[in-house]
Design an enzyme around this catalytic site. Structure first.
Site, PDB file in Angstrom:
ATOM      1  N   HIS A  91      60.661  -4.693   9.382  1.00 24.23           N
ATOM      2  CA  HIS A  91      60.407  -4.808   7.941  1.00 24.23           C
ATOM      3  C   HIS A  91      60.636  -6.271   7.561  1.00 24.23           C
ATOM      4  CE1 HIS A  91      60.095  -2.233   4.108  1.00 24.23           C
ATOM      5  NE2 HIS A  91      60.036  -3.491   3.710  1.00 24.23           N
TER       6      HIS A  91
ATOM      7  N   GLU B  86      53.897  -2.621   6.630  1.00 23.01           N
ATOM      8  CA  GLU B  86      52.952  -3.455   5.890  1.00 23.01           C
ATOM      9  C   GLU B  86      52.584  -4.772   6.574  1.00 23.01           C
ATOM     10  OE1 GLU B  86      54.412  -4.021   1.902  1.00 23.01           O
ATOM     11  OE2 GLU B  86      54.176  -1.909   1.397  1.00 23.01           O
TER      12      GLU B  86
ATOM     13  N   ASN C 284      52.149   3.264   1.965  1.00 25.59           N
ATOM     14  CA  ASN C 284      52.966   2.735   0.875  1.00 25.59           C
ATOM     15  C   ASN C 284      52.053   2.506  -0.307  1.00 25.59           C
ATOM     16  OD1 ASN C 284      55.070   2.675   2.678  1.00 25.59           O
ATOM     17  ND2 ASN C 284      55.253   0.435   2.739  1.00 25.59           N
TER      18      ASN C 284
ATOM     19  N   TYR D 116      51.990   1.678  -4.599  1.00 23.34           N
ATOM     20  CA  TYR D 116      52.656   1.342  -5.860  1.00 23.34           C
ATOM     21  C   TYR D 116      51.706   1.330  -7.044  1.00 23.34           C
ATOM     22  CZ  TYR D 116      56.756   0.209  -3.164  1.00 23.34           C
ATOM     23  OH  TYR D 116      57.842   0.318  -2.335  1.00 23.34           O
TER      24      TYR D 116
ATOM     25  N   GLU E  84      56.390   4.964   1.035  1.00 25.13           N
ATOM     26  CA  GLU E  84      57.043   4.263  -0.081  1.00 25.13           C
ATOM     27  C   GLU E  84      56.261   4.543  -1.343  1.00 25.13           C
ATOM     28  OE1 GLU E  84      57.602  -0.036   0.161  1.00 25.13           O
ATOM     29  OE2 GLU E  84      58.341   0.141   2.218  1.00 25.13           O
TER      30      GLU E  84
HETATM   31  C1  GBH Z   1      56.835  -2.981  -0.565  1.00 31.10           C
HETATM   32  O1  GBH Z   1      55.736  -3.846  -0.562  1.00 31.10           O
HETATM   33  C2  GBH Z   1      57.799  -3.381   0.492  1.00 31.10           C
HETATM   34  O2  GBH Z   1      57.587  -2.642   1.667  1.00 31.10           O
HETATM   35  C3  GBH Z   1      59.251  -3.277   0.071  1.00 31.10           C
HETATM   36  O3  GBH Z   1      60.048  -3.961   0.963  1.00 31.10           O
HETATM   37  C4  GBH Z   1      59.414  -3.795  -1.346  1.00 31.10           C
HETATM   38  O4  GBH Z   1      60.755  -3.824  -1.755  1.00 31.10           O
HETATM   39  C5  GBH Z   1      58.607  -2.901  -2.246  1.00 31.10           C
HETATM   40  O5  GBH Z   1      57.281  -2.940  -1.872  1.00 31.10           O
HETATM   41  C6  GBH Z   1      58.666  -3.323  -3.716  1.00 31.10           C
HETATM   42  O6  GBH Z   1      58.086  -4.569  -3.904  1.00 31.10           O
HETATM   43  O7  GBH Z   1      49.230  -6.920  -7.801  1.00 31.10           O
HETATM   44  O8  GBH Z   1      48.937  -4.970  -9.160  1.00 31.10           O
HETATM   45  O9  GBH Z   1      47.658  -5.265  -7.130  1.00 31.10           O
HETATM   46  C7  GBH Z   1      54.783  -3.546  -1.565  1.00 31.10           C
HETATM   47  C8  GBH Z   1      53.551  -4.395  -1.498  1.00 31.10           C
HETATM   48  C9  GBH Z   1      53.020  -4.193  -3.827  1.00 31.10           C
HETATM   49  C10 GBH Z   1      51.305  -4.637  -2.243  1.00 31.10           C
HETATM   50  C11 GBH Z   1      52.000  -3.798  -4.836  1.00 31.10           C
HETATM   51  C12 GBH Z   1      50.270  -4.275  -3.278  1.00 31.10           C
HETATM   52  C13 GBH Z   1      49.793  -4.169  -5.612  1.00 31.10           C
HETATM   53  C14 GBH Z   1      50.178  -4.686  -6.957  1.00 31.10           C
HETATM   54  N1  GBH Z   1      52.561  -3.993  -2.484  1.00 31.10           N
HETATM   55  N2  GBH Z   1      50.782  -4.527  -4.612  1.00 31.10           N
HETATM   56  S1  GBH Z   1      48.899  -5.512  -7.801  1.00 31.10           S
END
Ligand code: GBH
Length: 447
Positions: free
Chosen positions: A124, A169, A294, A296, A356
């Site tokens: 990681h 990732e 993962n 978000y 995640e």
């Molecule tokens: C993860 O990465 C990591 O694995 C983790 O370590 C970390 O703490 C966690 O996220 C929180 O950050 O700009 O609106 O398109 C996440 C990586 C984040 C990549 C969201 C894609 C899209 C947001 N991702 N991103 S946007």
């Protein structure tokens, strides 16, 4: 208005939480651990918000028993953690450092004693600095070093770890670590970072093979996905979204599941495919037992503005709420991610786990010390329902992991972004479960 009841999930559905070594462990100089690229990066002024570092973080290295007790009281079926490569091999080479391995030995045993499945991720982002000094992921040799490390960990823990993943990732490591430089090691090669991505995937394939000779537990890869939503229907924005989709969502998944990079990769300026040697893609596409997803947020994509070196611009999608990170809150983006993987890869897609999902919010600590994070509960509730929709649509999703158990070191954002189900006071190291912790426990333990 009350929400409809949460749909039922299959009995064997795995509920868990995720963390990573560098973000929680602290104790960066103990028991023979070497420096990682993130230790080095944090010493460069201006790279991390508030000049923060992870020397202490959540002090999990010393408080892991308290943290496992939290997992037990949550009712978690599995705990996804990562192993710090520089604890096992301080310079990324040579024999295993016994004291480093012993920490994960204790952690795994304690999880098992508590009926929690250990899910170990081998990487990681905390590459041993000594390997970065000899080229890091831009060097093909790093892939062989990683496979050797995977073998050391597999030999030590292969009898007890329930699920393995090789990398977390790889796309973000390539894009942020070697492309834009926002993350360690801070290289700014833009699409010239592709060799780093290729070597990461090669490392994944070789490590999968190394693990298979040492364990019969499932082995997978964890990718990040972010559906590419054009911010307008104009041709340039739609085209930019397609480019984003190739990079963020397909580049590494095609290679791993189909054994080929997307055809479109050839047209990307700066991508040097000469690093792809004969046989690499068959190593990279070594069969997986599962794919970790993962998720978000969806990405609002537009054509790059003048002077933007990236092939697209990314912004929140108008009309949606956003988190403290300014990421768009759109649970339907998670069902879209899962159903798109299902339709895109068909028979080639192994079972999925959401490895995640979570949100950063500006939590408020009340005078009695409690943290009522209703907005995080709403985020998680919506996303769990999105998983349920994907299941109903026939996607084979086997589990869901909240990011994260604890507020922790959020990379370039330092301690300013809190993702935990458990609040951490970084002065006292006091842990207080938030309202979201109780919400998740009730979901996990409902009959
Ligand atoms: C993860 O990465 C990591 O694995 C983790 O370590 C970390 O703490 C966690 O996220 C929180 O950050 O700009 O609106 O398109 C996440 C990586 C984040 C990549 C969201 C894609 C899209 C947001 N991702 N991103 S946007």
């Amino acid at each position: 208005m009350t929400a409809p009841p949460m749909p039922a999930f299959p009995d064997e559905f795995l509920w868990g939480v995720a963390t990573s070594a560098f973000q929680i462990e602290g104790a960066t100089k103990e028991d023979g651990r070497g420096d990682s690229v993130w230790d080095t990066f944090a010493r460069i002024p201006g790279k991390i918000r508030d000049g923060a570092n992870a020397d202490v973080a959540c002090d999990h290295y010393h408080r892991y028993a308290e943290d496992v007790a939290l997992l037990a009281s949550l009712g978690a079926g599995a705990y996804r953690f990562s192993i710090s490569w520089p604890r096992i091999q301080p310079t990324g080479r040579g024999p295993a450092n016994k004291e480093g391995l012993a920490f994960y030995d204790r952690l795994v045993d304690l999880l098992l004693e508590n009926g929690i499945q250990p899910f170990a991720n081998l990487f990681h982002w905390d590459l041993p600095q000594a390997l970065e000094d000899s080229g890091g992921w831009l060097s093909r040799d790093t892939a062989d070093r990683f496979a050797y490390y995977a073998g050391l960990v597999g030999s030590a823990l292969g009898d007890r770890v329930a699920m393995w993943s090789t990398l977390n990732e790889p796309f973000e490591v390539m894009a942020l670590g070697y492309g834009t430089g926002e993350h360690a090691p801070g290289r700014e090669l833009l699409l010239g970072a592709f060799p780093a991505g290729h070597h990461l995937l090669l490392a994944h394939g070789l490590a999968t093979q190394a693990l298979r000779t040492r364990t019969s537990a499932p082995v997978g890869l964890i990718n990040s996905y972010s559906p590419s939503w054009p911010l307008s229907s104009s041709a340039p924005d739609v085209f930019a979204a397609a480019v984003h989709d190739v990079l963020q969502n397909r580049l590494f998944t095609d290679a791993v599941l189909l054994g080929a990079y997307p055809e479109e990769t050839r047209a990307l300026p700066g991508v040097d495919l000469a690093v792809v040697l004969e046989g690499d893609l068959s190593t990279i596409s070594t069969p997986l037992d599962f794919l970790g997803v993962n998720y978000y947020a969806p990405a609002g994509i537009s054509a790059a503005g003048g002077g933007d070196p990236r092939p697209f611009g990314i912004a929140p999608v108008p009309g949606y709420l956003t988190t403290a990170f300014d990421w768009t809150v759109a649970p339907e983006g998670l069902s879209e991610t899962l159903t798109t993987l299902h339709s895109r890869y068909g028979e080639a897609l192994p079972p999925l786990y959401v490895t995640e999902n979570g949100a950063a919010y500006a939590d408020v600590v009340a005078s009695d010390g409690s943290v009522d994070d209703a907005v995080r509960v709403a985020y998680l509730d919506g996303h769990v329902r999105a998983v349920s929709s994907a299941l109903a649509a026939g996607v084979d999703v086997r589990g869901y992991f909240v990011w994260s158990l604890l507020d922790n070191f959020e990379w370039a954002e330092g301690y300013s972004k809190r993702f935990g189900l458990v609040h951490v006071d970084f002065d006292s190291q006091n842990r207080v479960p938030k309202t979201s912790f109780g919400w998740y426990r009730d979901l996990i333990t409902r009959k």
